[in-house]
Design a protein around this motif. Sequence first.
Motif, short mmCIF file in Angstrom:
data_model
loop_
_atom_site.label_atom_id
_atom_site.label_comp_id
_atom_site.label_asym_id
_atom_site.label_seq_id
_atom_site.Cartn_x
_atom_site.Cartn_y
_atom_site.Cartn_z
N MET A 16 0.70 -1.25 -0.19
CA MET A 16 0.10 0.22 0.27
C MET A 16 0.99 1.31 -0.41
O MET A 16 0.80 2.12 -0.69
N ASP A 17 1.43 1.82 0.72
CA ASP A 17 2.04 2.93 1.34
C ASP A 17 3.30 2.79 0.47
O ASP A 17 3.92 2.27 0.46
N GLY A 18 3.91 4.09 -0.70
CA GLY A 18 4.45 4.24 -0.88
C GLY A 18 4.29 3.03 -2.30
O GLY A 18 5.06 3.45 -3.15
N THR A 19 4.15 2.15 -2.69
CA THR A 19 2.98 1.23 -3.74
C THR A 19 2.64 1.72 -4.16
O THR A 19 2.12 2.19 -5.60
N SER A 23 2.03 7.70 -0.16
CA SER A 23 1.81 8.58 1.70
C SER A 23 3.13 8.31 1.86
O SER A 23 3.34 8.50 3.34
N MET A 24 4.47 8.05 1.86
CA MET A 24 5.26 8.10 2.20
C MET A 24 5.78 9.17 2.67
O MET A 24 6.76 9.81 3.72
N LYS A 25 6.14 10.91 1.95
CA LYS A 25 5.71 12.16 3.07
C LYS A 25 5.59 12.24 4.01
O LYS A 25 6.01 12.77 4.45
N GLN A 26 3.64 11.69 3.68
CA GLN A 26 3.25 11.84 4.95
C GLN A 26 3.99 11.15 6.15
O GLN A 26 3.94 11.40 7.21
N HIS A 27 4.39 9.53 5.74
CA HIS A 27 5.12 8.86 6.78
C HIS A 27 6.38 9.49 7.93
O HIS A 27 6.68 9.64 8.56
N GLN A 28 7.29 10.07 6.61
CA GLN A 28 8.65 10.76 6.52
C GLN A 28 8.15 11.92 8.16
O GLN A 28 8.86 12.14 8.60
N GLN A 29 7.17 13.00 7.58
CA GLN A 29 7.06 13.77 8.35
C GLN A 29 6.66 13.40 9.89
O GLN A 29 6.96 14.03 10.45
N ALA A 30 5.19 12.25 9.65
CA ALA A 30 4.73 11.73 11.10
C ALA A 30 5.84 11.14 11.41
O ALA A 30 6.21 11.67 13.20
N TRP A 31 6.87 10.39 11.05
CA TRP A 31 8.45 9.96 11.72
C TRP A 31 9.14 11.53 12.65
O TRP A 31 9.03 10.59 14.25
N LEU A 193 10.10 2.97 -10.72
CA LEU A 193 9.04 3.11 -11.58
C LEU A 193 9.59 4.70 -11.35
O LEU A 193 8.85 5.22 -12.38
N TRP A 194 9.51 5.09 -10.40
CA TRP A 194 9.01 6.84 -9.94
C TRP A 194 10.13 7.10 -9.05
O TRP A 194 10.82 6.59 -8.32
N PRO A 195 10.83 7.85 -9.18
CA PRO A 195 11.79 9.06 -8.20
C PRO A 195 11.39 8.59 -6.90
O PRO A 195 10.02 8.42 -6.60
N ALA A 196 11.94 8.02 -5.98
CA ALA A 196 11.45 8.29 -4.51
C ALA A 196 11.92 8.97 -3.56
O ALA A 196 12.40 10.59 -3.84
N ASN A 197 11.08 9.01 -2.84
CA ASN A 197 10.65 10.26 -2.13
C ASN A 197 10.24 9.93 -0.23
O ASN A 197 9.78 11.22 0.52
N TYR A 198 10.80 8.90 0.22
CA TYR A 198 11.55 8.81 2.01
C TYR A 198 12.51 8.51 1.87
O TYR A 198 13.03 7.81 1.91
#
Length: 201
Positions: A16-19, A23-31, A193-198
């Motif tokens: 789910m997340d990041g795939t 939502s990885m940007k939100q996960h990073q901010q939450a961490w 497939l696309w640039p990482a953002n986490y």
Amino acid sequence: MNIQQYQDYEAFIFDMDGTLIDSMKQHQQAWEFALQQFNIPYTSEQMLAMSGMPTGLSVEKLLADAHISNIDVAAVAEAKEQRYHQLVNSEVLATPLIEVFEYYLGKKPMAVGTGASQQQAELILAKLGIAKQFEAIVGADLVAEHKPAPDTFLKCAELMNVQPQACLVFEDADAGVVAANAAGMDVVDVRNLWPANYFVD
């Protein structure tokens, strides 16, 4: 993205997340919010290596690495999850992989196998309007062993009534790729497939 290249597989399993969900940007901010609140040190490399792991286990590993023993793991995990929900509830976006989901919807069974909790996964996928269109949603709390163990993906295959080797997994984390291989499934690493953002420095 050549969607038709996947047509020989009987079923698809999405992390789910990041795939499937961007939502990885939100996960990073939450961490960052939770770890700063409890003064827990971390590096981008540590966070990337734990991508796909349940929150509590990630907290345990960070505390062990930092030789910290007087912090409540559950409190840190709760702070992270609460902040994540605040952020993701304001906006849930799909990744480009939604095209694969839409193309094969009704043609092949599909499932979500995630390191998130079952409740969290169902809530987020419902916000995107696609929760009810999966044959199965398997959260980390529904299996004995989380990724990188194969349990999550094997449970998805079982619920779809499809042999594991006939499934294709889409993943964005090392733990998920290992889990898919351990389940005897082919896997597409969407980080290609696309640039990482986490936790990208």
